[in-house]
Design an enzyme around this catalytic site. Structure first.
Site, short mmCIF file in Angstrom:
data_model
loop_
_atom_site.label_atom_id
_atom_site.label_comp_id
_atom_site.label_asym_id
_atom_site.label_seq_id
_atom_site.Cartn_x
_atom_site.Cartn_y
_atom_site.Cartn_z
N HIS A 45 0.81 -1.22 0.00
CA HIS A 45 0.00 0.00 0.00
C HIS A 45 0.84 1.27 0.00
CE1 HIS A 45 -3.45 -2.63 1.76
NE2 HIS A 45 -3.30 -2.78 0.47
N CYS A 86 9.69 19.98 -11.28
CA CYS A 86 8.94 20.43 -12.47
C CYS A 86 7.84 21.43 -12.10
CB CYS A 86 8.34 19.24 -13.21
SG CYS A 86 6.91 18.52 -12.38
N SER A 112 -6.39 -8.46 9.51
CA SER A 112 -7.75 -8.98 9.64
C SER A 112 -8.13 -9.74 8.38
CB SER A 112 -8.73 -7.84 9.87
OG SER A 112 -8.71 -6.96 8.77
N ALA A 150 2.03 -10.03 18.13
CA ALA A 150 3.06 -10.26 17.12
C ALA A 150 4.42 -10.61 17.74
CB ALA A 150 3.19 -9.01 16.25
P1 NAD Z 1 -6.91 -4.32 10.40
O1 NAD Z 1 -6.95 -3.07 11.23
O2 NAD Z 1 -8.07 -4.65 9.56
O3 NAD Z 1 -6.67 -5.56 11.37
C1 NAD Z 1 -5.67 -5.58 12.35
C2 NAD Z 1 -5.49 -7.00 12.86
O4 NAD Z 1 -4.42 -6.99 13.77
C3 NAD Z 1 -6.72 -7.55 13.61
O5 NAD Z 1 -7.01 -8.84 13.11
C4 NAD Z 1 -6.25 -7.62 15.06
O6 NAD Z 1 -6.81 -8.72 15.76
C5 NAD Z 1 -4.76 -7.79 14.89
N1 NAD Z 1 -3.94 -7.32 15.99
C6 NAD Z 1 -4.17 -6.29 16.84
N2 NAD Z 1 -3.14 -6.16 17.71
C7 NAD Z 1 -2.24 -7.12 17.39
C8 NAD Z 1 -0.97 -7.49 17.90
N3 NAD Z 1 -0.42 -6.86 18.95
N4 NAD Z 1 -0.32 -8.52 17.32
C9 NAD Z 1 -0.86 -9.18 16.26
N5 NAD Z 1 -2.05 -8.88 15.74
C10 NAD Z 1 -2.74 -7.86 16.30
O7 NAD Z 1 -5.56 -4.26 9.61
P2 NAD Z 1 -5.15 -4.76 8.15
O8 NAD Z 1 -5.62 -6.14 7.95
O9 NAD Z 1 -3.70 -4.48 8.03
O10 NAD Z 1 -5.96 -3.82 7.15
C11 NAD Z 1 -6.02 -2.44 7.36
C12 NAD Z 1 -5.53 -1.58 6.21
O11 NAD Z 1 -5.17 -0.31 6.77
C13 NAD Z 1 -4.29 -2.08 5.55
O12 NAD Z 1 -4.56 -2.01 4.21
C14 NAD Z 1 -3.17 -1.08 5.90
O13 NAD Z 1 -2.60 -0.54 4.72
C15 NAD Z 1 -3.83 0.06 6.54
N6 NAD Z 1 -3.21 0.50 7.82
C16 NAD Z 1 -1.86 0.69 7.94
C17 NAD Z 1 -1.33 1.10 9.16
C18 NAD Z 1 0.16 1.28 9.31
O14 NAD Z 1 0.84 1.58 8.36
N7 NAD Z 1 0.66 1.05 10.51
C19 NAD Z 1 -2.15 1.31 10.25
C20 NAD Z 1 -3.51 1.13 10.10
C21 NAD Z 1 -4.03 0.71 8.88
#
Ligand code: NAD
Length: 234
Positions: free
Chosen positions: A109, A139, A178, A220
């Site tokens: 992303h 530019c 997720s 994690a």
């Molecule tokens: P999501 O928010 O949909 O899901 C997050 C997942 O992480 C959940 O399943 C949750 O249970 C799990 N989780 C929470 N705490 C955790 C931990 N300590 N250890 C392991 N797992 C844990 O996130 P997604 O699936 O990445 O989709 C969200 C979209 O938003 C992505 O496309 C991403 O690009 C974007 N996003 C990016 C950031 C970033 O760059 N840090 C932050 C938020 C969202």
């Protein structure tokens, strides 16, 4: 337990960074409860008011820098230095893996730390802390963050590279996603169909949990520590 994995893919989502303090989008404290993506994170918003969109993303950069990679990020970069066919495919845009010294990072992303000139079709690294080095290309065109915003298509080369790495994977470890966001959500199935051993690290159940060979209901950092101690990367 098998430990001679060679082609390892870590597939990370917002939960990986949540442990560093970066809020997820949907969970508690998620930014889309506070801001409307229609006003800050789509091409239309940028076309209507680029400065407001850039202000918003500068804020995201500043917030990301208040957080640091955790032990799980460092574990992954240690594994990568030991097993050079290890790749991290991330949905995160915060650059946390690179800050933990990982090199083989595929950012599905995009990144808060890159800008692109839509006129010259060039990408510019901008690691200047917090503020953008410049909001304008040489530019004269205004630069936009190199991020896949809502309604954007994913970058074709990035998808090709991610697909190639996943097809070759013999171990696929999903961490903190997720699995709802497509096409990223299809990658776990692609890895499984191509014979990878599948591990999910997530404190909660996900829509794809049933396809995994091993599920680790931990954070994690704890999940990665567990796998290292169990000898998965020997
Ligand atoms: P999501 O928010 O949909 O899901 C997050 C997942 O992480 C959940 O399943 C949750 O249970 C799990 N989780 C929470 N705490 C955790 C931990 N300590 N250890 C392991 N797992 C844990 O996130 P997604 O699936 O990445 O989709 C969200 C979209 O938003 C992505 O496309 C991403 O690009 C974007 N996003 C990016 C950031 C970033 O760059 N840090 C932050 C938020 C969202």
């Amino acid at each position: 337990m098998k430990s001679d994995f060679i082609n390892i893919v870590f597939f990370t989502g917002a939960g990986m960074s949540a442990e560093s303090g970066v809020p997820t989008y949907r969970g508690k404290g998620g930014i889309w409860h506070e801001y409307k993506w229609e006003e800050y994170a789509c091409q239309n918003a940028f076309d209507n008011n680029p400065q407001i969109v850039l202000d918003f993303h500068e804020l995201r950069r500043i917030e990301a820098l208040k957080c640091n990679p955790h032990s799980g990020h460092f574990r992954m970069s240690e594994i990568e230095s030991k097993k050079d066919k290890t790749y991290i495919i991330t949905q995160n845009i915060d650059g946390m893996h690179q800050r933990a010294a990982s090199k083989n990072v595929i950012e599905l992303h995009g990144s808060l730390w890159r800008m692109k000139c839509q006129s010259e079709k060039i990408i510019i690294d901008d690691k200047n802390f917090g503020k953008y080095s410049s909001r304008y290309c040489k530019c004269g065109n205004i630069l936009r963050p190199d991020i896949v915003w809502f309604k954007d298509m994913l970058d074709e080369y990035t998808i090709k590279k991610a697909t190639e790495v996943i097809i070759n994977a013999d171990l696929f470890i999903s961490i903190g996603t997720s699995a709802l966001v497509w096409p990223a959500a299809g990658y776990a199935n692609l890895a499984k169909d191509n014979g990878a051993y599948m591990i999910e690290i997530n404190p909660h159940n996900t829509e794809l949990s049933t396809i995994y060979d091993k599920i680790i209901r931990k954070k994690a950092s704890e999940g990665l520590e567990y796998l290292v101690n169990e000898g998965y990367f020997n």
